[in-house]
Design a protein around this motif. Structure first.
Motif, PDB file in Angstrom:
ATOM      1  N   VAL A  20     -75.326 -29.072 -21.379  1.00 54.65           N
ATOM      2  CA  VAL A  20     -75.386 -30.527 -21.491  1.00 54.65           C
ATOM      3  C   VAL A  20     -76.650 -30.880 -22.280  1.00 54.65           C
ATOM      4  CG1 VAL A  20     -75.572 -32.687 -20.199  1.00 54.65           C
ATOM      5  CG2 VAL A  20     -74.200 -30.803 -19.296  1.00 54.65           C
ATOM      6  N   VAL A  21     -76.480 -31.772 -23.265  1.00 54.38           N
ATOM      7  CA  VAL A  21     -77.619 -32.215 -24.068  1.00 54.38           C
ATOM      8  C   VAL A  21     -78.488 -33.123 -23.204  1.00 54.38           C
ATOM      9  CG1 VAL A  21     -78.327 -33.486 -26.125  1.00 54.38           C
ATOM     10  CG2 VAL A  21     -76.273 -32.054 -26.196  1.00 54.38           C
ATOM     11  N   VAL A  22     -79.789 -32.809 -23.089  1.00 52.12           N
ATOM     12  CA  VAL A  22     -80.703 -33.648 -22.307  1.00 52.12           C
ATOM     13  C   VAL A  22     -81.664 -34.417 -23.207  1.00 52.12           C
ATOM     14  CG1 VAL A  22     -80.581 -32.322 -20.183  1.00 52.12           C
ATOM     15  CG2 VAL A  22     -82.252 -31.677 -21.911  1.00 52.12           C
ATOM     16  N   ALA A  23     -81.981 -33.903 -24.364  1.00 51.74           N
ATOM     17  CA  ALA A  23     -82.756 -34.627 -25.375  1.00 51.74           C
ATOM     18  C   ALA A  23     -81.878 -34.633 -26.617  1.00 51.74           C
ATOM     19  CB  ALA A  23     -84.082 -33.934 -25.655  1.00 51.74           C
ATOM     20  N   PRO A  24     -81.549 -35.817 -27.142  1.00 52.42           N
ATOM     21  CA  PRO A  24     -80.586 -35.901 -28.237  1.00 52.42           C
ATOM     22  C   PRO A  24     -80.893 -34.925 -29.375  1.00 52.42           C
ATOM     23  CG  PRO A  24     -81.327 -38.086 -27.585  1.00 52.42           C
ATOM     24  CD  PRO A  24     -82.168 -37.107 -26.842  1.00 52.42           C
ATOM     25  N   ILE A  25     -79.833 -34.326 -29.878  1.00 55.09           N
ATOM     26  CA  ILE A  25     -79.980 -33.457 -31.039  1.00 55.09           C
ATOM     27  C   ILE A  25     -79.998 -34.378 -32.249  1.00 55.09           C
ATOM     28  CG2 ILE A  25     -78.972 -31.571 -32.377  1.00 55.09           C
ATOM     29  CD1 ILE A  25     -77.705 -30.543 -29.790  1.00 55.09           C
ATOM     30  N   ASP A  26     -81.165 -34.494 -32.848  1.00 51.48           N
ATOM     31  CA  ASP A  26     -81.363 -35.400 -33.985  1.00 51.48           C
ATOM     32  C   ASP A  26     -82.014 -34.599 -35.099  1.00 51.48           C
ATOM     33  OD1 ASP A  26     -81.410 -37.752 -35.449  1.00 51.48           O
ATOM     34  OD2 ASP A  26     -83.384 -38.333 -34.668  1.00 51.48           O
ATOM     35  N   GLY A  27     -81.419 -34.623 -36.265  1.00 47.74           N
ATOM     36  CA  GLY A  27     -81.949 -33.832 -37.372  1.00 47.74           C
ATOM     37  C   GLY A  27     -81.714 -32.346 -37.163  1.00 47.74           C
ATOM     38  N   GLY A  70     -78.071 -27.670 -33.791  1.00 49.65           N
ATOM     39  CA  GLY A  70     -76.668 -27.902 -34.082  1.00 49.65           C
ATOM     40  C   GLY A  70     -76.472 -29.297 -34.631  1.00 49.65           C
ATOM     41  N   PRO A  71     -75.208 -29.732 -34.706  1.00 49.95           N
ATOM     42  CA  PRO A  71     -74.922 -31.076 -35.218  1.00 49.95           C
ATOM     43  C   PRO A  71     -75.511 -32.149 -34.303  1.00 49.95           C
ATOM     44  CG  PRO A  71     -72.890 -29.797 -34.897  1.00 49.95           C
ATOM     45  CD  PRO A  71     -74.017 -28.995 -34.370  1.00 49.95           C
ATOM     46  N   ASP A  72     -75.858 -33.293 -34.889  1.00 51.74           N
ATOM     47  CA  ASP A  72     -76.436 -34.392 -34.119  1.00 51.74           C
ATOM     48  C   ASP A  72     -75.468 -34.871 -33.045  1.00 51.74           C
ATOM     49  OD1 ASP A  72     -78.538 -34.163 -35.823  1.00 51.74           O
ATOM     50  OD2 ASP A  72     -78.164 -36.014 -36.930  1.00 51.74           O
ATOM     51  N   CYS A  73     -75.985 -35.071 -31.838  1.00 52.46           N
ATOM     52  CA  CYS A  73     -75.209 -35.639 -30.731  1.00 52.46           C
ATOM     53  C   CYS A  73     -76.171 -36.205 -29.700  1.00 52.46           C
ATOM     54  CB  CYS A  73     -74.242 -34.626 -30.125  1.00 52.46           C
ATOM     55  SG  CYS A  73     -74.944 -33.068 -29.668  1.00 52.46           S
ATOM     56  N   GLY A  74     -75.685 -37.152 -28.933  1.00 53.31           N
ATOM     57  CA  GLY A  74     -76.530 -37.858 -27.979  1.00 53.31           C
ATOM     58  C   GLY A  74     -76.680 -37.131 -26.653  1.00 53.31           C
ATOM     59  N   ALA A  75     -77.613 -37.645 -25.841  1.00 59.15           N
ATOM     60  CA  ALA A  75     -77.845 -37.088 -24.509  1.00 59.15           C
ATOM     61  C   ALA A  75     -76.583 -37.230 -23.669  1.00 59.15           C
ATOM     62  CB  ALA A  75     -79.014 -37.793 -23.842  1.00 59.15           C
ATOM     63  N   GLY A  76     -76.331 -36.242 -22.845  1.00 63.13           N
ATOM     64  CA  GLY A  76     -75.154 -36.249 -21.979  1.00 63.13           C
ATOM     65  C   GLY A  76     -73.935 -35.597 -22.603  1.00 63.13           C
ATOM     66  N   ALA A  86     -77.906 -21.998 -30.518  1.00 62.20           N
ATOM     67  CA  ALA A  86     -77.072 -22.701 -31.490  1.00 62.20           C
ATOM     68  C   ALA A  86     -75.909 -23.282 -30.716  1.00 62.20           C
ATOM     69  CB  ALA A  86     -76.587 -21.746 -32.571  1.00 62.20           C
ATOM     70  N   VAL A  87     -75.654 -24.575 -30.898  1.00 65.65           N
ATOM     71  CA  VAL A  87     -74.616 -25.248 -30.121  1.00 65.65           C
ATOM     72  C   VAL A  87     -73.701 -26.026 -31.047  1.00 65.65           C
ATOM     73  CG1 VAL A  87     -76.044 -25.420 -28.053  1.00 65.65           C
ATOM     74  CG2 VAL A  87     -76.061 -27.282 -29.712  1.00 65.65           C
ATOM     75  N   GLU A  88     -72.526 -26.353 -30.527  1.00 65.64           N
ATOM     76  CA  GLU A  88     -71.583 -27.238 -31.205  1.00 65.64           C
ATOM     77  C   GLU A  88     -70.948 -28.119 -30.148  1.00 65.64           C
ATOM     78  OE1 GLU A  88     -67.667 -24.305 -31.290  1.00 65.64           O
ATOM     79  OE2 GLU A  88     -68.873 -24.521 -33.101  1.00 65.64           O
ATOM     80  N   PRO A  89     -70.705 -29.396 -30.480  1.00 63.16           N
ATOM     81  CA  PRO A  89     -70.108 -30.300 -29.487  1.00 63.16           C
ATOM     82  C   PRO A  89     -68.703 -29.844 -29.100  1.00 63.16           C
ATOM     83  CG  PRO A  89     -70.834 -31.505 -31.452  1.00 63.16           C
ATOM     84  CD  PRO A  89     -70.989 -30.054 -31.732  1.00 63.16           C
ATOM     85  N   ILE A  90     -68.362 -30.078 -27.852  1.00 63.54           N
ATOM     86  CA  ILE A  90     -67.018 -29.786 -27.370  1.00 63.54           C
ATOM     87  C   ILE A  90     -66.185 -31.023 -27.645  1.00 63.54           C
ATOM     88  CG2 ILE A  90     -65.589 -29.274 -25.364  1.00 63.54           C
ATOM     89  CD1 ILE A  90     -67.986 -27.844 -24.158  1.00 63.54           C
ATOM     90  N   THR A  91     -65.101 -30.844 -28.394  1.00 63.51           N
ATOM     91  CA  THR A  91     -64.245 -31.986 -28.721  1.00 63.51           C
ATOM     92  C   THR A  91     -63.432 -32.384 -27.502  1.00 63.51           C
ATOM     93  OG1 THR A  91     -62.514 -30.512 -29.518  1.00 63.51           O
ATOM     94  CG2 THR A  91     -64.101 -31.318 -31.145  1.00 63.51           C
ATOM     95  N   ALA A  92     -62.947 -33.602 -27.504  1.00 65.12           N
ATOM     96  CA  ALA A  92     -62.212 -34.140 -26.347  1.00 65.12           C
ATOM     97  C   ALA A  92     -60.965 -33.334 -26.045  1.00 65.12           C
ATOM     98  CB  ALA A  92     -61.836 -35.599 -26.591  1.00 65.12           C
ATOM     99  N   GLY A  93     -60.333 -32.746 -27.060  1.00 66.36           N
ATOM    100  CA  GLY A  93     -59.108 -31.982 -26.851  1.00 66.36           C
ATOM    101  C   GLY A  93     -59.369 -30.546 -26.450  1.00 66.36           C
ATOM    102  N   ALA A  94     -60.622 -30.104 -26.505  1.00 68.59           N
ATOM    103  CA  ALA A  94     -60.942 -28.707 -26.185  1.00 68.59           C
ATOM    104  C   ALA A  94     -60.829 -28.458 -24.697  1.00 68.59           C
ATOM    105  CB  ALA A  94     -62.340 -28.352 -26.664  1.00 68.59           C
ATOM    106  N   ASN A  95     -60.560 -27.249 -24.347  1.00 70.53           N
ATOM    107  CA  ASN A  95     -60.420 -26.868 -22.953  1.00 70.53           C
ATOM    108  C   ASN A  95     -61.810 -26.649 -22.363  1.00 70.53           C
ATOM    109  OD1 ASN A  95     -59.653 -25.901 -20.502  1.00 70.53           O
ATOM    110  ND2 ASN A  95     -58.856 -23.946 -21.266  1.00 70.53           N
ATOM    111  N   SER A  96     -62.260 -27.533 -21.512  1.00 69.60           N
ATOM    112  CA  SER A  96     -63.546 -27.342 -20.824  1.00 69.60           C
ATOM    113  C   SER A  96     -63.243 -26.652 -19.508  1.00 69.60           C
ATOM    114  CB  SER A  96     -64.263 -28.672 -20.610  1.00 69.60           C
ATOM    115  OG  SER A  96     -63.442 -29.569 -19.917  1.00 69.60           O
ATOM    116  N   ASP A  97     -63.404 -25.351 -19.497  1.00 74.58           N
ATOM    117  CA  ASP A  97     -62.967 -24.514 -18.384  1.00 74.58           C
ATOM    118  C   ASP A  97     -63.944 -24.520 -17.214  1.00 74.58           C
ATOM    119  OD1 ASP A  97     -64.945 -23.244 -19.659  1.00 74.58           O
ATOM    120  OD2 ASP A  97     -63.851 -21.378 -20.061  1.00 74.58           O
TER     121      ASP A  97
END
Length: 163
Positions: free
Chosen positions: A100-107, A123-129, A143-154
């Protein structure tokens, strides 16, 4: 009169071989067992062939070199496979898990929470939470990538908590 005059060299070689074999169980690594085998074989040959001490020492040296070299080649060609190759690789164990992102990934850089620790994330920019998947780990940087809404969060999300 010498101290070793009363000892048969055969028993000295066998005792040295057994001592080296016992020491192999205490000292980490796999190298003393080959010296132990060379000493025991030298003792056996000295018993059968009645070799002089000089020939016994030469025999031991050659046997030890041959055995160590052969074992090295054998183990290089047939490495010991671990049942858990990532046992001591914390970063490798994290790859594929979610955080879980706790400090926004910016830049391209921010912080994520994985388990009970916060890690530097790239990784790509994304907000906290935002939930992200860990794709690689190099030292303290994930290195991270956002989980898309359609992805299986197991079920691995059960180990992550948002605070």
């Amino acid at each position: 009169m010498d101290l070793f005059d009363n000892f048969d060299p055969v028993w000295i070689w066998l005792a040295a071989g057994l001592a080296l074999a016992a020491l192999e169980m205490v000292v980490p690594g796999v190298y003393l067992i080959w010296l132990a085998a060379a000493a025991i074989i030298t003792g056996a040959l000295a018993f059968v062939l009645d070799l002089g001490v000089l020939f016994q020492v030469i025999n031991f040296v050659f046997l030890a070199l041959i055995m160590v070299y052969s074992a090295k080649r054998w183990l290089r060609d047939r490495p010991i496979e671990s049942s858990d190759p990532l046992l001591n690789n914390r970063g490798g164990r994290m790859v594929g898990e979610t955080a879980v992102v706790v400090a926004p990934i910016d830049g391209g850089e921010g912080r994520v929470k994985f388990g009970d620790s916060e890690w530097i994330a790239r990784g790509p920019d994304c907000g906290a939470g935002t939930r992200v998947r860990i794709t690689a780990a190099k030292g303290p940087i994930l290195a991270v990538e956002p989980i898309t809404a359609g992805a299986n969060s197991d079920a691995s999300s059960g180990t992550l908590t948002e605070t």
